[in-house]
Design a protein around this motif. Structure first.
Motif, short mmCIF file in Angstrom:
data_model
loop_
_atom_site.label_atom_id
_atom_site.label_comp_id
_atom_site.label_asym_id
_atom_site.label_seq_id
_atom_site.Cartn_x
_atom_site.Cartn_y
_atom_site.Cartn_z
N LEU A 18 0.85 -1.18 0.00
CA LEU A 18 0.00 0.00 0.00
C LEU A 18 0.89 1.23 0.00
O LEU A 18 2.01 1.17 0.52
CB LEU A 18 -0.89 0.05 1.24
N ARG A 19 0.37 2.32 -0.54
CA ARG A 19 1.08 3.58 -0.44
C ARG A 19 0.17 4.62 0.20
O ARG A 19 -0.92 4.90 -0.30
CB ARG A 19 1.55 4.10 -1.80
N PHE A 47 6.18 5.16 16.57
CA PHE A 47 6.89 5.75 15.44
C PHE A 47 7.05 4.73 14.32
O PHE A 47 7.32 3.55 14.56
CB PHE A 47 8.26 6.22 15.92
N VAL A 48 6.89 5.20 13.08
CA VAL A 48 7.09 4.35 11.91
C VAL A 48 8.28 4.86 11.09
O VAL A 48 9.23 4.14 10.83
CB VAL A 48 5.83 4.31 11.03
N ALA A 49 8.21 6.13 10.65
CA ALA A 49 9.26 6.68 9.81
C ALA A 49 9.17 8.19 9.82
O ALA A 49 8.10 8.76 10.10
CB ALA A 49 9.14 6.16 8.38
N ALA A 50 10.29 8.84 9.53
CA ALA A 50 10.33 10.30 9.46
C ALA A 50 11.27 10.74 8.36
O ALA A 50 12.20 10.00 7.98
CB ALA A 50 10.76 10.91 10.80
N ILE A 51 11.04 11.95 7.86
CA ILE A 51 11.90 12.51 6.83
C ILE A 51 12.03 14.01 7.07
O ILE A 51 11.06 14.71 7.33
CB ILE A 51 11.34 12.21 5.41
N ARG A 66 11.20 -2.64 4.58
CA ARG A 66 9.89 -2.91 3.98
C ARG A 66 9.14 -1.62 3.63
O ARG A 66 8.40 -1.57 2.65
CB ARG A 66 9.02 -3.71 4.93
N PHE A 67 9.34 -0.58 4.41
CA PHE A 67 8.66 0.70 4.20
C PHE A 67 9.66 1.74 3.71
O PHE A 67 10.82 1.74 4.11
CB PHE A 67 8.03 1.21 5.50
N THR A 68 9.16 2.64 2.88
CA THR A 68 9.99 3.75 2.39
C THR A 68 9.21 5.05 2.52
O THR A 68 8.09 5.16 2.01
CB THR A 68 10.39 3.54 0.93
N ILE A 69 9.80 6.02 3.21
CA ILE A 69 9.20 7.34 3.32
C ILE A 69 9.87 8.27 2.31
O ILE A 69 11.08 8.20 2.09
CB ILE A 69 9.31 7.90 4.75
N SER A 70 9.08 9.10 1.68
CA SER A 70 9.61 10.06 0.71
C SER A 70 8.74 11.31 0.73
O SER A 70 7.64 11.29 1.29
CB SER A 70 9.65 9.45 -0.69
N ARG A 71 9.22 12.36 0.12
CA ARG A 71 8.44 13.59 0.08
C ARG A 71 8.63 14.28 -1.25
O ARG A 71 9.68 14.18 -1.88
CB ARG A 71 8.83 14.52 1.23
N ASP A 72 7.59 14.97 -1.66
CA ASP A 72 7.62 15.80 -2.86
C ASP A 72 7.33 17.22 -2.38
O ASP A 72 6.17 17.58 -2.14
CB ASP A 72 6.57 15.32 -3.86
N ASN A 73 8.37 18.00 -2.21
CA ASN A 73 8.19 19.34 -1.64
C ASN A 73 7.38 20.25 -2.57
O ASN A 73 6.70 21.16 -2.10
CB ASN A 73 9.53 19.97 -1.32
N GLN A 81 5.50 4.29 1.34
CA GLN A 81 5.33 3.08 0.54
C GLN A 81 5.56 1.89 1.46
O GLN A 81 6.64 1.75 2.04
CB GLN A 81 6.33 3.06 -0.62
N MET A 82 4.56 1.04 1.56
CA MET A 82 4.62 -0.11 2.46
C MET A 82 4.59 -1.38 1.63
O MET A 82 3.66 -1.59 0.83
CB MET A 82 3.45 -0.08 3.44
N ARG A 83 5.58 -2.23 1.83
CA ARG A 83 5.68 -3.49 1.10
C ARG A 83 5.77 -4.64 2.08
O ARG A 83 6.11 -4.45 3.25
CB ARG A 83 6.91 -3.47 0.19
N VAL A 84 5.52 -5.83 1.56
CA VAL A 84 5.59 -7.06 2.37
C VAL A 84 4.85 -6.83 3.69
O VAL A 84 5.39 -7.04 4.78
CB VAL A 84 7.06 -7.49 2.61
N LEU A 85 3.62 -6.38 3.57
CA LEU A 85 2.84 -6.06 4.76
C LEU A 85 2.52 -7.31 5.57
O LEU A 85 2.32 -8.41 5.01
CB LEU A 85 1.56 -5.34 4.38
N LYS A 86 2.48 -7.13 6.88
CA LYS A 86 2.21 -8.21 7.82
C LYS A 86 0.96 -7.87 8.62
O LYS A 86 0.63 -6.68 8.79
CB LYS A 86 3.39 -8.38 8.76
N PRO A 87 0.28 -8.86 9.15
CA PRO A 87 -0.90 -8.57 9.99
C PRO A 87 -0.58 -7.62 11.14
O PRO A 87 -1.43 -6.80 11.52
CB PRO A 87 -1.31 -9.95 10.50
N GLU A 88 0.62 -7.69 11.67
CA GLU A 88 1.00 -6.81 12.78
C GLU A 88 1.20 -5.35 12.34
O GLU A 88 1.40 -4.47 13.19
CB GLU A 88 2.26 -7.32 13.50
#
Length: 123
Positions: A18-19, A47-51, A66-73, A81-88
């Protein structure tokens, strides 16, 4: 003052992707530190991610790789961007922002929050 609106949550099977998006509006919002936190039922917000404005990133160990944070200023938008998602990974995901953040992983250091978007990962 900054307003944050998240989108992109939903139901996905384990192993899927999911994104999430967080659109920021307000004065100098592209200068803010942006972050994602999540809160599962009965648990504290974590906390998950910060940029940072310069693009420096920080991830929780549980999502690293598994997750990637990015920004478009130009669009004042931050993505998760979340990949290989788990139930947790199931939780309400919140976008947060602030101009100066001493501890990127500490929720109390962020003044601005979105309303949250639900992510549900089925096994």
């Amino acid at each position: 003052q900054v307003q944050l609106v998240e989108s992109g949550g939903g139901l996905v099977q384990a192993g899927g992707s999911l994104r999430l998006s967080c659109a920021a509006s307000g004065r100098s919002s592209s200068s803010y530190v942006m972050a994602w936190f999540r809160q599962a039922p009965g648990k504290e917000r974590e906390f998950v991610a910060a940029i940072t404005m310069s693009g420096r990133t920080n991830y929780a160990d549980s999502v690293k790789g598994r997750f990637t944070i990015s920004r478009d200023n130009a669009k004042n938008t931050v993505y998760l961007q979340m990949r290989v998602l788990k139930p947790e990974d199931t939780a309400v995901y919140y976008c947060a922002a602030d101009l100066i953040v001493a501890d990127l992983r500490e929720a109390s250091k962020y003044d601005y929050w979105g309303q949250g978007t639900q992510v549900t990962v089925s096994s």
